[in-house]
Scaffold this motif. Structure first.
Motif, PDB file in Angstrom:
ATOM      1  N   ALA A 130       0.828  -1.205   0.000  1.00 23.94           N
ATOM      2  CA  ALA A 130       0.000   0.000   0.000  1.00 23.94           C
ATOM      3  C   ALA A 130       0.866   1.259   0.000  1.00 23.94           C
ATOM      4  CB  ALA A 130      -0.929  -0.012   1.218  1.00 23.94           C
ATOM      5  N   LEU A 131       1.949   1.244   0.776  1.00 24.55           N
ATOM      6  CA  LEU A 131       2.849   2.393   0.800  1.00 24.55           C
ATOM      7  C   LEU A 131       3.560   2.555  -0.541  1.00 24.55           C
ATOM      8  CD1 LEU A 131       4.185   4.715   2.259  1.00 24.55           C
ATOM      9  CD2 LEU A 131       5.831   3.095   3.238  1.00 24.55           C
ATOM     10  N   SER A 138       4.468   5.708  -5.422  1.00 23.77           N
ATOM     11  CA  SER A 138       4.491   5.743  -6.892  1.00 23.77           C
ATOM     12  C   SER A 138       3.604   6.833  -7.453  1.00 23.77           C
ATOM     13  CB  SER A 138       4.061   4.383  -7.453  1.00 23.77           C
ATOM     14  OG  SER A 138       4.984   3.374  -7.077  1.00 23.77           O
ATOM     15  N   GLY A 139       2.716   7.380  -6.620  1.00 25.62           N
ATOM     16  CA  GLY A 139       1.898   8.510  -7.049  1.00 25.62           C
ATOM     17  C   GLY A 139       0.602   8.149  -7.725  1.00 25.62           C
ATOM     18  N   GLY A 140       0.300   6.872  -7.869  1.00 23.98           N
ATOM     19  CA  GLY A 140      -0.936   6.461  -8.519  1.00 23.98           C
ATOM     20  C   GLY A 140      -2.065   6.293  -7.524  1.00 23.98           C
ATOM     21  N   THR A 163      15.270   5.249  -9.218  1.00 28.43           N
ATOM     22  CA  THR A 163      15.120   6.191 -10.323  1.00 28.43           C
ATOM     23  C   THR A 163      13.685   6.673 -10.446  1.00 28.43           C
ATOM     24  OG1 THR A 163      16.931   5.151 -11.536  1.00 28.43           O
ATOM     25  CG2 THR A 163      15.406   6.513 -12.802  1.00 28.43           C
ATOM     26  N   VAL A 164      12.729   5.757 -10.346  1.00 26.98           N
ATOM     27  CA  VAL A 164      11.321   6.132 -10.481  1.00 26.98           C
ATOM     28  C   VAL A 164      10.886   7.023  -9.326  1.00 26.98           C
ATOM     29  CG1 VAL A 164       8.969   5.236 -10.411  1.00 26.98           C
ATOM     30  CG2 VAL A 164      10.662   4.167 -11.880  1.00 26.98           C
ATOM     31  N   LEU A 165      11.292   6.681  -8.098  1.00 27.95           N
ATOM     32  CA  LEU A 165      10.908   7.495  -6.948  1.00 27.95           C
ATOM     33  C   LEU A 165      11.477   8.897  -7.055  1.00 27.95           C
ATOM     34  CD1 LEU A 165      11.213   4.919  -4.020  1.00 27.95           C
ATOM     35  CD2 LEU A 165       9.128   5.816  -5.051  1.00 27.95           C
ATOM     36  N   GLU A 175       9.384  12.394  -7.343  1.00 27.13           N
ATOM     37  CA  GLU A 175       9.649  13.515  -6.441  1.00 27.13           C
ATOM     38  C   GLU A 175       9.928  14.790  -7.227  1.00 27.13           C
ATOM     39  OE1 GLU A 175      12.847  14.760  -2.933  1.00 27.13           O
ATOM     40  OE2 GLU A 175      12.848  12.745  -3.781  1.00 27.13           O
ATOM     41  N   ALA A 176      10.712  14.679  -8.305  1.00 28.55           N
ATOM     42  CA  ALA A 176      11.029  15.847  -9.128  1.00 28.55           C
ATOM     43  C   ALA A 176       9.769  16.408  -9.784  1.00 28.55           C
ATOM     44  CB  ALA A 176      12.046  15.472 -10.187  1.00 28.55           C
ATOM     45  N   THR A 177       8.870  15.519 -10.248  1.00 22.84           N
ATOM     46  CA  THR A 177       7.628  15.955 -10.877  1.00 22.84           C
ATOM     47  C   THR A 177       6.746  16.697  -9.889  1.00 22.84           C
ATOM     48  OG1 THR A 177       7.708  14.073 -12.385  1.00 22.84           O
ATOM     49  CG2 THR A 177       5.578  15.182 -12.122  1.00 22.84           C
ATOM     50  N   GLN A 178       6.683  16.178  -8.652  1.00 20.51           N
ATOM     51  CA  GLN A 178       5.874  16.828  -7.635  1.00 20.51           C
ATOM     52  C   GLN A 178       6.420  18.196  -7.261  1.00 20.51           C
ATOM     53  OE1 GLN A 178       5.790  13.928  -4.486  1.00 20.51           O
ATOM     54  NE2 GLN A 178       4.329  12.601  -5.543  1.00 20.51           N
ATOM     55  N   LEU A 179       7.734  18.344  -7.274  1.00 18.22           N
ATOM     56  CA  LEU A 179       8.343  19.638  -6.953  1.00 18.22           C
ATOM     57  C   LEU A 179       8.123  20.652  -8.069  1.00 18.22           C
ATOM     58  CD1 LEU A 179      11.724  18.524  -5.344  1.00 18.22           C
ATOM     59  CD2 LEU A 179       9.776  19.562  -4.185  1.00 18.22           C
TER      60      LEU A 179
END
Length: 202
Positions: free
Chosen positions: A33-34, A39-41, A180-182, A186-190
């Motif tokens: 679940a975490l 992953s942002g989905g 890499t994905v995480l 994180e970069a996308t959210q920033l």
């Protein structure tokens, strides 16, 4: 809090097998679940149910029995006994658990080739596990009473589940792919708040 802990200990002494299995399964499911949240989905509870099914029906029961077989075959906490248990655990136990996860998840998800994930990701996942599990099991064999060893593994399987559930869904079984994905998430959210702030200025 103290009363809750004493009740758990009493239950574990009376029913060690189901207590260990349920604790392990709950922690594995929480790790999945975490992983989905990181992953942002959106939350995929069907995925988590599949993970819980594999963890409870096979993983936890296998590990519970496996730990007792190791202790019966190589009893004690001498350096030789600990090292032997560790080698057998990583050489036999871990490949069985890893294989069961990929095949079991493929069966529950209705994939056409239930061995595809296993063939593509097993070796990378196994090598990744060798950087994590030997240290966990070393402390397990040295410090933890036999009746709590499955639950103790469950504490660390919470972190492992974040990685291996991501690998089963999107990764290739390496820590690098998950990292890499995480980082990209994180970069996308920033960048999102930064773009919003620029639009307000303009």
């Amino acid at each position: 809090m103290a009363g809750w802990w004493r009740a758990l200990l009493r239950t574990a002494r009376r029913h060690p097998w189901p207590t260990n299995v349920l604790l392990y399964g709950a922690l594995y499911s929480a790790g999945d679940a975490l992983q989905q949240r990181l992953s942002g989905g959106p939350a995929d509870w069907q995925q988590t149910r599949c993970v819980a099914t594999v963890a409870v029906t096979f993983h936890a029961n296998f590990i519970y029995v496996w730990q007792r077989l190791l202790e019966h075959a190589f009893p004690g906490r001498t350096p030789r006994a600990i090292l032997t248990k560790l080698l057998y655990d990583q050489g036999i136990g871990m490949p069985v658990v890893c294989s069961a996860f990929y095949v079991g998840m493929s069966i529950l998800q209705g994939k056409d080739d239930i061995f595809l994930d296993l063939k593509q990701k097993f070796w990378n996942t196994y090598k990744s596990g060798l950087m994590y599990w030997p240290f966990v099991q070393l402390t397990n064999f040295i410090l933890v009473p036999l009746q709590w060893r499955t639950a103790y593994i469950g504490l660390y399987v919470f972190l492992w589940a974040i990685f291996v559930c991501y690998s089963q869904q999107s990764g290739d079984g390496t820590f690098r792919s998950a990292y890499t994905v995480l980082r990209s998430k994180e970069a996308t959210q920033l960048k999102g708040p930064q773009r919003h702030e620029k639009s307000r200025i303009l």
